[in-house]
Motif scaffolding. Structure first.
Motif, PDB file in Angstrom:
ATOM      1  N   UNK A  93       0.818  -1.228   0.000  1.00 34.58           N
ATOM      2  CA  UNK A  93       0.000   0.000   0.000  1.00 34.58           C
ATOM      3  C   UNK A  93       0.846   1.270   0.000  1.00 34.58           C
ATOM      4  N   UNK A  94       1.795   1.346   0.910  1.00 38.10           N
ATOM      5  CA  UNK A  94       2.602   2.556   1.022  1.00 38.10           C
ATOM      6  C   UNK A  94       3.422   2.783  -0.243  1.00 38.10           C
ATOM      7  N   UNK A  95       3.987   1.720  -0.779  1.00 34.44           N
ATOM      8  CA  UNK A  95       4.787   1.835  -1.999  1.00 34.44           C
ATOM      9  C   UNK A  95       3.933   2.281  -3.178  1.00 34.44           C
ATOM     10  N   UNK A  96       2.730   1.735  -3.312  1.00 38.36           N
ATOM     11  CA  UNK A  96       1.862   2.128  -4.425  1.00 38.36           C
ATOM     12  C   UNK A  96       1.610   3.630  -4.379  1.00 38.36           C
ATOM     13  N   UNK A  97       1.287   4.143  -3.212  1.00 33.49           N
ATOM     14  CA  UNK A  97       0.912   5.557  -3.076  1.00 33.49           C
ATOM     15  C   UNK A  97       2.119   6.486  -3.119  1.00 33.49           C
ATOM     16  N   UNK A  98       3.210   6.104  -2.460  1.00 28.99           N
ATOM     17  CA  UNK A  98       4.329   7.033  -2.296  1.00 28.99           C
ATOM     18  C   UNK A  98       5.556   6.703  -3.135  1.00 28.99           C
ATOM     19  N   UNK A  99       5.698   5.444  -3.529  1.00 24.64           N
ATOM     20  CA  UNK A  99       6.917   5.024  -4.205  1.00 24.64           C
ATOM     21  C   UNK A  99       8.040   4.686  -3.240  1.00 24.64           C
ATOM     22  N   UNK A 100       7.745   4.685  -1.951  1.00 29.82           N
ATOM     23  CA  UNK A 100       8.749   4.408  -0.925  1.00 29.82           C
ATOM     24  C   UNK A 100       8.445   3.087  -0.231  1.00 29.82           C
ATOM     25  N   UNK A 101       9.473   2.460   0.296  1.00 29.34           N
ATOM     26  CA  UNK A 101       9.293   1.265   1.104  1.00 29.34           C
ATOM     27  C   UNK A 101       9.589   1.599   2.557  1.00 29.34           C
ATOM     28  N   UNK A 102       8.943   0.876   3.455  1.00 30.98           N
ATOM     29  CA  UNK A 102       9.175   1.020   4.894  1.00 30.98           C
ATOM     30  C   UNK A 102       9.150  -0.380   5.503  1.00 30.98           C
ATOM     31  N   UNK A 103      10.200  -1.155   5.258  1.00 29.04           N
ATOM     32  CA  UNK A 103      10.191  -2.554   5.707  1.00 29.04           C
ATOM     33  C   UNK A 103      10.051  -2.706   7.217  1.00 29.04           C
ATOM     34  N   UNK A 104      10.458  -1.697   7.961  1.00 25.75           N
ATOM     35  CA  UNK A 104      10.353  -1.781   9.422  1.00 25.75           C
ATOM     36  C   UNK A 104       8.896  -1.850   9.896  1.00 25.75           C
ATOM     37  N   UNK A 105       7.960  -1.441   9.046  1.00 27.32           N
ATOM     38  CA  UNK A 105       6.530  -1.555   9.382  1.00 27.32           C
ATOM     39  C   UNK A 105       5.802  -2.482   8.407  1.00 27.32           C
ATOM     40  N   UNK A 106       6.571  -3.303   7.691  1.00 26.25           N
ATOM     41  CA  UNK A 106       5.984  -4.298   6.804  1.00 26.25           C
ATOM     42  C   UNK A 106       5.505  -3.772   5.469  1.00 26.25           C
ATOM     43  N   UNK A 107       5.938  -2.582   5.078  1.00 28.84           N
ATOM     44  CA  UNK A 107       5.535  -1.997   3.804  1.00 28.84           C
ATOM     45  C   UNK A 107       6.708  -2.075   2.831  1.00 28.84           C
ATOM     46  N   UNK A 108       6.561  -2.947   1.840  1.00 27.50           N
ATOM     47  CA  UNK A 108       7.637  -3.171   0.880  1.00 27.50           C
ATOM     48  C   UNK A 108       7.113  -2.967  -0.542  1.00 27.50           C
ATOM     49  N   UNK A 109       7.877  -3.405  -1.500  1.00 24.67           N
ATOM     50  CA  UNK A 109       7.485  -3.357  -2.909  1.00 24.67           C
ATOM     51  C   UNK A 109       7.781  -4.718  -3.513  1.00 24.67           C
ATOM     52  N   UNK A 110       7.237  -5.015  -4.679  1.00 24.99           N
ATOM     53  CA  UNK A 110       7.552  -6.306  -5.305  1.00 24.99           C
ATOM     54  C   UNK A 110       9.054  -6.489  -5.542  1.00 24.99           C
ATOM     55  N   UNK A 111       9.734  -5.451  -5.992  1.00 21.90           N
ATOM     56  CA  UNK A 111      11.172  -5.555  -6.248  1.00 21.90           C
ATOM     57  C   UNK A 111      11.962  -5.725  -4.959  1.00 21.90           C
ATOM     58  N   UNK A 112      11.553  -5.055  -3.906  1.00 23.23           N
ATOM     59  CA  UNK A 112      12.204  -5.190  -2.610  1.00 23.23           C
ATOM     60  C   UNK A 112      12.095  -6.637  -2.133  1.00 23.23           C
ATOM     61  N   UNK A 113      10.892  -7.190  -2.229  1.00 21.51           N
ATOM     62  CA  UNK A 113      10.686  -8.575  -1.799  1.00 21.51           C
ATOM     63  C   UNK A 113      11.519  -9.544  -2.633  1.00 21.51           C
TER      64      UNK A 113
END
Length: 125
Positions: A93-113
């Motif tokens: 969700x966060x990545x879709x909206x902002x383009x940023x990842x926040x792995x510390x709160x479980x918000x990643x992106x497909x490429x990050x994963x």
């Protein structure tokens, strides 16, 4: 010019064997700046990831609209598509909206994963 400079810097990081996390961060920084710069791009990435069958089956949006979103790059993405993709992929969700990842709160992106999966597959030593 900036892209060429950044790619040289990434190569230097890799060559000098800095920690994988620093290299990974720089790689994502490049990716966000040069490849996935718009919300529309990120929405389409997630929609492709889900696939047409899943989009139609698990969202309230019909086949025609998803087809338009996926294949007509001039169409504007609506909040309805954002909400539905956020339900299907809450970790993005966060990545879709902002383009940023926040792995510390479980918000990643497909490429990050994917990069994390690839790092885990490397042999130690």
């Amino acid at each position: 010019m900036a892209l060429k400079s950044l790619s040289k810097n990434l190569f230097k990081l890799f060559e000098s064997k800095y920690s994988q996390s620093i290299f990974l961060f720089k790689l994502f920084e490049w990716h966000l700046l040069y490849k996935m710069s718009t919300l529309n791009d990120r929405v389409r990435t997630i929609a492709y990831l889900a696939g047409m069958d899943r989009l139609v089956r698990e969202t309230s949006i019909g086949t025609n609209r998803w087809r338009t979103v996926l294949y007509n790059k001039d169409v504007r993405i609506s909040t309805e598509e954002l909400e539905e993709l956020g339900k299907l992929f809450p970790r993005y969700r966060w990545w879709i909206v902002s383009g940023e990842v926040a792995p510390e709160i479980g918000q990643t992106s497909p490429d990050y994963d994917e990069a994390n999966r690839n790092l885990g597959n490397q042999n130690a030593g």
